[in-house]
Each structure stands twice: as structure tokens, then as C-alpha cells.
Design a protein around this motif. Structure first.
Motif, PDB file in Angstrom:
ATOM      1  N   HIS A  38      44.682  41.813  54.064  1.00 19.11           N
ATOM      2  CA  HIS A  38      45.451  43.055  54.161  1.00 19.11           C
ATOM      3  C   HIS A  38      46.874  42.939  53.613  1.00 19.11           C
ATOM      4  N   TYR A  39      47.276  41.770  53.192  1.00 23.06           N
ATOM      5  CA  TYR A  39      48.640  41.592  52.693  1.00 23.06           C
ATOM      6  C   TYR A  39      48.710  41.877  51.199  1.00 23.06           C
ATOM      7  N   ALA A  40      49.614  42.750  50.804  1.00 24.42           N
ATOM      8  CA  ALA A  40      49.921  43.019  49.394  1.00 24.42           C
ATOM      9  C   ALA A  40      48.665  43.228  48.550  1.00 24.42           C
ATOM     10  N   ASP A  41      47.839  44.157  48.998  1.00 28.57           N
ATOM     11  CA  ASP A  41      46.629  44.512  48.250  1.00 28.57           C
ATOM     12  C   ASP A  41      45.682  43.329  48.080  1.00 28.57           C
ATOM     13  N   GLY A  42      45.707  42.395  49.042  1.00 29.34           N
ATOM     14  CA  GLY A  42      44.801  41.252  49.016  1.00 29.34           C
ATOM     15  C   GLY A  42      45.144  40.181  48.003  1.00 29.34           C
ATOM     16  N   MET A  43      46.418  40.094  47.592  1.00 34.94           N
ATOM     17  CA  MET A  43      46.779  39.170  46.516  1.00 34.94           C
ATOM     18  C   MET A  43      46.506  37.705  46.827  1.00 34.94           C
ATOM     19  N   PHE A  44      46.444  37.321  48.127  1.00 37.06           N
ATOM     20  CA  PHE A  44      46.170  35.923  48.464  1.00 37.06           C
ATOM     21  C   PHE A  44      44.684  35.631  48.621  1.00 37.06           C
ATOM     22  N   VAL A  45      43.853  36.651  48.490  1.00 37.99           N
ATOM     23  CA  VAL A  45      42.421  36.492  48.700  1.00 37.99           C
ATOM     24  C   VAL A  45      41.651  36.518  47.387  1.00 37.99           C
ATOM     25  N   ARG A  46      42.094  37.330  46.457  1.00 36.60           N
ATOM     26  CA  ARG A  46      41.370  37.470  45.187  1.00 36.60           C
ATOM     27  C   ARG A  46      42.382  37.778  44.076  1.00 36.60           C
ATOM     28  N   ASP A  47      42.045  37.406  42.902  1.00 35.58           N
ATOM     29  CA  ASP A  47      42.946  37.652  41.774  1.00 35.58           C
ATOM     30  C   ASP A  47      42.451  38.824  40.940  1.00 35.58           C
ATOM     31  N   HIS A  48      42.087  39.895  41.627  1.00 39.74           N
ATOM     32  CA  HIS A  48      41.551  41.076  40.954  1.00 39.74           C
ATOM     33  C   HIS A  48      42.605  41.802  40.129  1.00 39.74           C
ATOM     34  N   ARG A  49      43.872  41.543  40.395  1.00 39.78           N
ATOM     35  CA  ARG A  49      44.935  42.176  39.618  1.00 39.78           C
ATOM     36  C   ARG A  49      45.603  41.110  38.769  1.00 39.78           C
ATOM     37  N   ARG A  50      45.368  41.149  37.521  1.00 35.24           N
ATOM     38  CA  ARG A  50      45.954  40.199  36.583  1.00 35.24           C
ATOM     39  C   ARG A  50      47.106  40.867  35.867  1.00 35.24           C
ATOM     40  N   PRO A  51      48.064  40.165  35.366  1.00 30.33           N
ATOM     41  CA  PRO A  51      48.083  38.728  35.230  1.00 30.33           C
ATOM     42  C   PRO A  51      48.616  38.038  36.497  1.00 30.33           C
ATOM     43  N   ILE A  52      48.252  36.772  36.638  1.00 31.92           N
ATOM     44  CA  ILE A  52      48.847  35.898  37.633  1.00 31.92           C
ATOM     45  C   ILE A  52      49.215  34.604  36.920  1.00 31.92           C
ATOM     46  N   ALA A  53      50.128  33.861  37.510  1.00 30.95           N
ATOM     47  CA  ALA A  53      50.484  32.540  36.989  1.00 30.95           C
ATOM     48  C   ALA A  53      50.592  31.604  38.185  1.00 30.95           C
ATOM     49  N   GLN A  54      50.086  30.400  38.016  1.00 32.91           N
ATOM     50  CA  GLN A  54      50.139  29.411  39.082  1.00 32.91           C
ATOM     51  C   GLN A  54      50.533  28.060  38.513  1.00 32.91           C
ATOM     52  N   TRP A  55      51.267  27.319  39.305  1.00 37.56           N
ATOM     53  CA  TRP A  55      51.601  25.940  39.009  1.00 37.56           C
ATOM     54  C   TRP A  55      51.203  25.141  40.230  1.00 37.56           C
ATOM     55  N   ILE A  56      50.790  23.910  40.015  1.00 35.46           N
ATOM     56  CA  ILE A  56      50.357  23.090  41.143  1.00 35.46           C
ATOM     57  C   ILE A  56      50.879  21.669  40.978  1.00 35.46           C
ATOM     58  N   ASN A  57      51.180  21.073  42.106  1.00 36.34           N
ATOM     59  CA  ASN A  57      51.554  19.669  42.167  1.00 36.34           C
ATOM     60  C   ASN A  57      50.553  19.033  43.128  1.00 36.34           C
ATOM     61  N   TYR A  58      49.527  18.405  42.576  1.00 33.88           N
ATOM     62  CA  TYR A  58      48.443  17.860  43.384  1.00 33.88           C
ATOM     63  C   TYR A  58      48.935  16.782  44.348  1.00 33.88           C
ATOM     64  N   SER A  59      49.799  15.894  43.879  1.00 31.20           N
ATOM     65  CA  SER A  59      50.237  14.796  44.745  1.00 31.20           C
ATOM     66  C   SER A  59      51.103  15.286  45.902  1.00 31.20           C
ATOM     67  N   ALA A  60      51.889  16.323  45.694  1.00 32.82           N
ATOM     68  CA  ALA A  60      52.746  16.858  46.758  1.00 32.82           C
ATOM     69  C   ALA A  60      52.031  17.919  47.595  1.00 32.82           C
ATOM     70  N   LYS A  61      50.829  18.315  47.172  1.00 34.39           N
ATOM     71  CA  LYS A  61      50.081  19.390  47.849  1.00 34.39           C
ATOM     72  C   LYS A  61      50.939  20.646  47.972  1.00 34.39           C
ATOM     73  N   SER A  62      51.453  21.081  46.830  1.00 38.71           N
ATOM     74  CA  SER A  62      52.292  22.280  46.781  1.00 38.71           C
ATOM     75  C   SER A  62      51.954  23.086  45.535  1.00 38.71           C
ATOM     76  N   ALA A  63      52.385  24.365  45.559  1.00 36.74           N
ATOM     77  CA  ALA A  63      52.050  25.260  44.454  1.00 36.74           C
ATOM     78  C   ALA A  63      53.046  26.408  44.379  1.00 36.74           C
ATOM     79  N   ILE A  64      53.037  27.093  43.241  1.00 36.40           N
ATOM     80  CA  ILE A  64      53.839  28.298  43.010  1.00 36.40           C
ATOM     81  C   ILE A  64      52.892  29.369  42.472  1.00 36.40           C
ATOM     82  N   LEU A  65      53.107  30.616  42.888  1.00 36.64           N
ATOM     83  CA  LEU A  65      52.279  31.732  42.438  1.00 36.64           C
ATOM     84  C   LEU A  65      53.164  32.897  42.002  1.00 36.64           C
TER      85      LEU A  65
END
Length: 136
Positions: A38-65
Motif C-alpha cells: 500500500h505504500y507509494a503505489d506498491g513501489m516496494f513490491v513490484r516494478d510495474h512503473r518504470r523507469p527505476i534505477a538500483q545500485w547494490i553493495n553485496y558485501s555491505a548488504k545495502s542498496a539504493i533505489l
């Protein structure tokens, strides 16, 4: 104006795949099971609204969206930036508003302009966060 290329800090990489599950998991850990739907049109559940951009740091277990946060029917659309810091949590990254009006006058900010600005702000945040972390 050409976009400036930012050198990402060590360990960070742009992730071009589907929406990472870290967003839903961390949001629901904070606000309860099923709340992400229910948050922000479901943006954390599905990427039905593009564009999106993500970065990830696997070793730190962190990300940016970077993703659209306003419902599609709203007259003003906006991209939000979220940070999943190492370990746990979920924080909005507060920057200038990266928004556009789909029915705005010709020559006004477009969705592509707003997205490019949000991506640049997210990358600048990563650089600043890495510099701050290096001080500790």
C-alpha cells in the motif's frame, strides 16, 4: 547539458535486473507484513512503473533505489530515492524534488529529465555516504 559520470565507491554496482526484494523486506520489517503493498503505489513490491534505477553493495548488504513514488493518476509525478543501509533499515534520501507534470507546458521538465536528475542525486549520495563512512 550532458550528464556527469560519477565514479561509484568501491563495492557499489548498478543493478539492472528486477526490483530487489530488499525493499519490500525492509519496509515490512519496519511497518508490518503486507504494508509495502500500500505504500507509494506498491513501489516496494513490484516494478510495474518504470523507469527505476538500483545500485547494490553485496558485501555491505545495502542498496539504493530510484523509483516513481506518486500514483500514476496524480497531476505531478515524482521520483524518490531510498537507501537500505548496511545491516538493516530503510531511509528516504532527501534531495531536491525530482518531479514533472505529465500535462505540463512544452519545454517544462519531463519524466526523463526528472529521472536523470534523481539518478545523479542517488550517485552523489553514494559518494558522500562512502566518504562519511571512511571517516568512521
Amino acid at each position: 547539458m550532458a550528464a556527469r559520470k560519477v565514479a561509484l565507491p568501491a563495492g557499489w554496482t548498478r543493478y539492472e535486473g528486477p526490483l530487489l526484494t530488499i525493499w519490500r523486506v525492509r519496509y515490512e520489517r519496519i511497518y508490518g507484513e503486507g504494508s509495502a503493498e500500500h505504500y507509494a503505489d506498491g513501489m516496494f513490491v513490484r516494478d510495474h512503473r518504470r523507469p527505476i534505477a538500483q545500485w547494490i553493495n553485496y558485501s555491505a548488504k545495502s542498496a539504493i533505489l530510484v523509483a516513481p513514488e506518486t500514483p500514476a493518476a496524480w497531476p505531478v509525478q515524482r521520483f524518490a530515492i531510498y537507501y537500505a543501509p548496511p545491516g538493516d533499515g530503510l531511509e528516504p534520501v532527501l534531495t531536491a524534488r525530482h518531479e514533472w507534470q505529465p500535462r505540463g507546458p512544452r519545454g517544462s521538465t519531463t519524466d526523463a529529465d526528472a529521472f536523470a536528475a534523481a539518478v545523479a542525486a542517488a550517485e552523489q549520495f553514494l559518494v558522500a555516504e562512502a566518504a562519511f563512512g571512511a571517516l568512521g
